[in-house]
Design an enzyme around this catalytic site. Structure first.
Site, mmCIF file in Angstrom:
data_model
loop_
_atom_site.group_PDB
_atom_site.id
_atom_site.type_symbol
_atom_site.label_atom_id
_atom_site.label_comp_id
_atom_site.label_asym_id
_atom_site.label_seq_id
_atom_site.Cartn_x
_atom_site.Cartn_y
_atom_site.Cartn_z
ATOM 1 N N GLU A 35 0.884 -1.158 0.000
ATOM 2 C CA GLU A 35 0.000 0.000 0.000
ATOM 3 C C GLU A 35 0.929 1.215 0.000
ATOM 4 O O GLU A 35 1.857 1.273 0.814
ATOM 5 C CB GLU A 35 -0.884 0.048 1.256
ATOM 6 C CG GLU A 35 -1.816 1.255 1.203
ATOM 7 C CD GLU A 35 -2.632 1.475 2.479
ATOM 8 O OE1 GLU A 35 -2.311 0.854 3.515
ATOM 9 O OE2 GLU A 35 -3.576 2.282 2.414
ATOM 10 N N ARG A 260 5.816 -12.822 9.082
ATOM 11 C CA ARG A 260 6.574 -11.638 8.731
ATOM 12 C C ARG A 260 7.864 -11.592 9.545
ATOM 13 O O ARG A 260 8.034 -12.286 10.530
ATOM 14 C CB ARG A 260 5.734 -10.381 8.930
ATOM 15 C CG ARG A 260 5.128 -10.285 10.303
ATOM 16 C CD ARG A 260 4.446 -8.925 10.583
ATOM 17 N NE ARG A 260 4.363 -8.041 9.477
ATOM 18 C CZ ARG A 260 3.281 -7.317 9.164
ATOM 19 N NH1 ARG A 260 2.201 -7.399 9.885
ATOM 20 N NH2 ARG A 260 3.296 -6.483 8.152
ATOM 21 N N LYS A 270 5.276 0.146 10.075
ATOM 22 C CA LYS A 270 5.182 1.494 9.525
ATOM 23 C C LYS A 270 4.755 2.495 10.586
ATOM 24 O O LYS A 270 5.261 3.613 10.631
ATOM 25 C CB LYS A 270 4.162 1.505 8.376
ATOM 26 C CG LYS A 270 4.704 0.999 7.059
ATOM 27 C CD LYS A 270 3.655 1.190 5.970
ATOM 28 C CE LYS A 270 4.012 0.411 4.713
ATOM 29 N NZ LYS A 270 2.876 0.362 3.769
#
Length: 559
Positions: A35, A260, A270
């Site tokens: 994104e 992850r 983020k």
RNA sequence: UGGGGCGUCGUCAAGUGGCAAGACACAGGGUUUUGAUCCCUGCAUUCAGAGGUUCGAAUCCUCUCGCCCCAGCCA
């Protein structure tokens, strides 16, 4: 390098099996779907490498597709940064794709769901939707709007699209099962009204599709065969499959989830990175202390070191926290192999060679890389006054200290053997310079009489050097787990994560360094010319990583 | 206490019924004009735990324990 054993992680095993059984006609297509709401970090590199490597390994293709269905958070600058970073990492994807390019098709697919009686316009406000959804342990209740007619749904949906309603007044929802134990299946929202201009579609739309709907359809439209994502989407897989099973899409990709990446002594989300930037704990998204790919690039990390690291850590479904030492090890492996050597003195201590002729300068030759003669040689000048590292002198050294001390002899790398004759101090008793003698017979560093000199130190000609600033970086957080015990991770920041040295003396050859070029400053570590703050008249070098230092380990000195 | 996952060396990670790979880290030793690199050597009688099946189990079955994720009109 040959692959002796055909081992691979579980995803590779699945893909190999699919290819062997001619699933998807043996075709493999993957995608990396960021994104554009922030910058890429090392965690993304894992996904990038995974997706591109799988595609390459099975002669397929990997798309870079921006998952840009939430204009409130997305920006063109992120798109640009992500594209450039993926290229920098060394991957080629043709041209970037965008979920927003499918908005027209997505809209038609949504209508298909309505026509099949599988979607409805819900006019419950957000809080009501939440209340109707139930909880983890209690089932939800049907929305009072669940049984609207197809015609009414179609009409309302088209009016949503035409901007006739306020934000938040209506949503399009999938009609699945409000009692499902999987909350994602309790009539998830497909479209919401958002009066926000989109970085790519501008003000064309005021309704935007949600991730679950957008992602699976985009995958299908691109003919993706294996849709790799992280563990938290495991619960979404039934929804991914539900949409594709109920839509007339060209194919049905398989979603596979993997864990992850986490690394100790840093944060990899983020949100947290954003906070560090916003609160000024670091200088920006490309601060070399950050695990962002732009930060690492500026620090001197090479794409191949990062790829090696991603290869080395493997892929599994187990949540793990990788030791940052492994990352550094991959970095050193690459840099040791490829970085040209140079000498630089970080904390200078003047040395006067009393028996060396006044006003004489000679030129010595040194290897660019001691193990790789093909990298050539370089010339360095030597004269009566030089600088050595303060750390390389001790007034009262222990027995095993192989460096300079009163009366001790050391080798100046690629130059001469020198012996410390006298220590010069100022009024405060601080050592300000050393008086040494050199042995003219040892030019190059070898003693004709065969005497052994254990220590070799680096030095720089005091009459011919480049003055530079050096940024020495240490780990960003003090604890392996920055949020240990649920504490605020900003409380755990390492106050010494950056040390700036302003009067470093570097060998003159370094005047020709290019931005991002990494050198090994012998005995110190790897340094790269900062691509941002450096100027020809005031060069700035960032310490990429130190050399392994078993001596420091022995003395218990900090890194 | 609903649902979905995960537990193999300090850290990652192979292993898919037949003697527990590899990497990093760590510890010793050798070479060395970088205390770097390089090269040797060592490092899980045991796979979260307990039962069971089997000639044989990290792998199959049962139960137990621990950790992670899910209640955005974010992705």
């Amino acid at each position: 390098m040959e692959e002796t054993i055909n081992r691979g992680h579980f995803i590779e095993t699945i893909i190999r099996q699919d290819v062997a059984t001619s699933k998807n006609d043996g075709r493999v297509a993957t995608r990396f779907p960021p994104e554009p709401n922030g910058y890429l970090h090392i965690g993304h590199a894992k996904s990038i490498c995974l997706n591109f490597n799988m595609a390459q390994k099975f002669s397929g293709h990997c798309n870079l597709r921006f998952d840009d269905s939430n204009p409130a958070k997305e920006k063109q600058i992120y798109i640009d940064s992500i594209e450039s970073t993926v290229h920098w990492l060394g991957f080629d994807y043709g041209s970037a794709l965008f979920a927003s390019d499918y908005f027209d098709q997505l809209y038609v697919f949504a209508k298909e769901l309505i026509e099949k009686g599988l979607a409805y316009v819900c006019s419950l406000p957000a809080e009501e939707i939440r209340a109707y959804r139930g909880t983890l342990t209690e089932p939800g209740k049907n929305s009072p709007f669940r049984d609207r007619s197809t015609a009414e749904n179609l009409d309302l949906f088209s009016r949503m699209k035409n901007g006739e309603f306020e934000e938040g007044t209506h949503t399009l929802r999938a009609k699945i099962d409000m009692t499902s134990p999987n909350i994602n299946l309790r009539d998830p929202v497909i479209y919401r009204i958002k009066n926000a201009p989109h970085p790519r579609t501008g003000d064309k739309w005021c309704i935007y599709p949600m991730y679950d709907f957008t992602h699976c359809v985009s995958d299908a439209l691109e003919g993706i065969t294996h849709s790799l994502c992280s563990l938290e989407f495991e619960d979404h897989r039934p929804l991914y499959d539900w949409y594709l099973d109920n839509l007339s899409v060209p194919c049905h990709p398989q979603q596979i989830e993997f864990a992850r990446m986490n690394i100790n002594y840093t944060v990899l989300s983020k949100r947290k990175l954003q906070l560090l930037v916003d609160q000024g704990h670091v200088t920006g998204w490309d601060d070399p202390r950050l695990p962002t790919l732009e930060g690492m690039r500026r620090r001197g990390y090479t794409p191949s070191a990062i790829r090696k690291f991603c290869d080395t850590i493997g892929v599994s479904k187990k949540e793990s926290r990788i030791d940052i030492g492994l990352l550094e090890s991959c970095l050193r492996e690459d840099l040791n192999e490829n970085a040209p050597r140079a000498m630089g003195v970080l904390r200078p201590l003047k040395v006067i060679i009393e028996n060396y002729p006044e006003n004489k300068t000679e030129t010595l030759t040194s290897m660019v890389h001691p193990q790789k003669p093909e990298m050539g040689t370089r010339e360095i000048t030597f004269s009566k006054e030089i600088y050595v590292e303060q750390d390389d002198f001790m007034e009262d050294p222990p027995k095993k200290f192989f460096r300079l001390g009163p009366g001790r002899e050391v080798r100046l790398r690629s130059a001469y053997l020198v012996t410390c004759k006298q220590v010069v101090k100022n009024d405060q008793g601080r050592v300000t310079s050393l008086i040494c003698t050199y042995d003219p017979a040892t030019r190059g560093g070898n003693a004709p009489d065969g005497r052994k000199v254990k220590g070799t130190i680096h030095w720089v000609d005091a009459g011919n050097y480049v003055s530079a600033r050096a940024n020495l970086y240490d780990r960003l957080f003090m604890d392996e787990d920055p949020e240990k015990g649920g504490q605020d991770f900003t409380q755990n920041l390492n106050p010494a994560s950056l040390e700036t040295l302003t009067d470093c003396k570097l060998e003159k050859n370094l005047a020709h360094a290019r931005p991002e070029q990494v050198f090994q400053f012998e005995r110190l570590g790897y340094f790269c010319l900062d691509a941002r703050d450096s100027t020809p008249s005031a060069p700035v070098f960032n310490r990429t990583v130190t050399l392994r230092d078993t001596w420091a380990k022995v003395t218990g000195k900090k890194r």
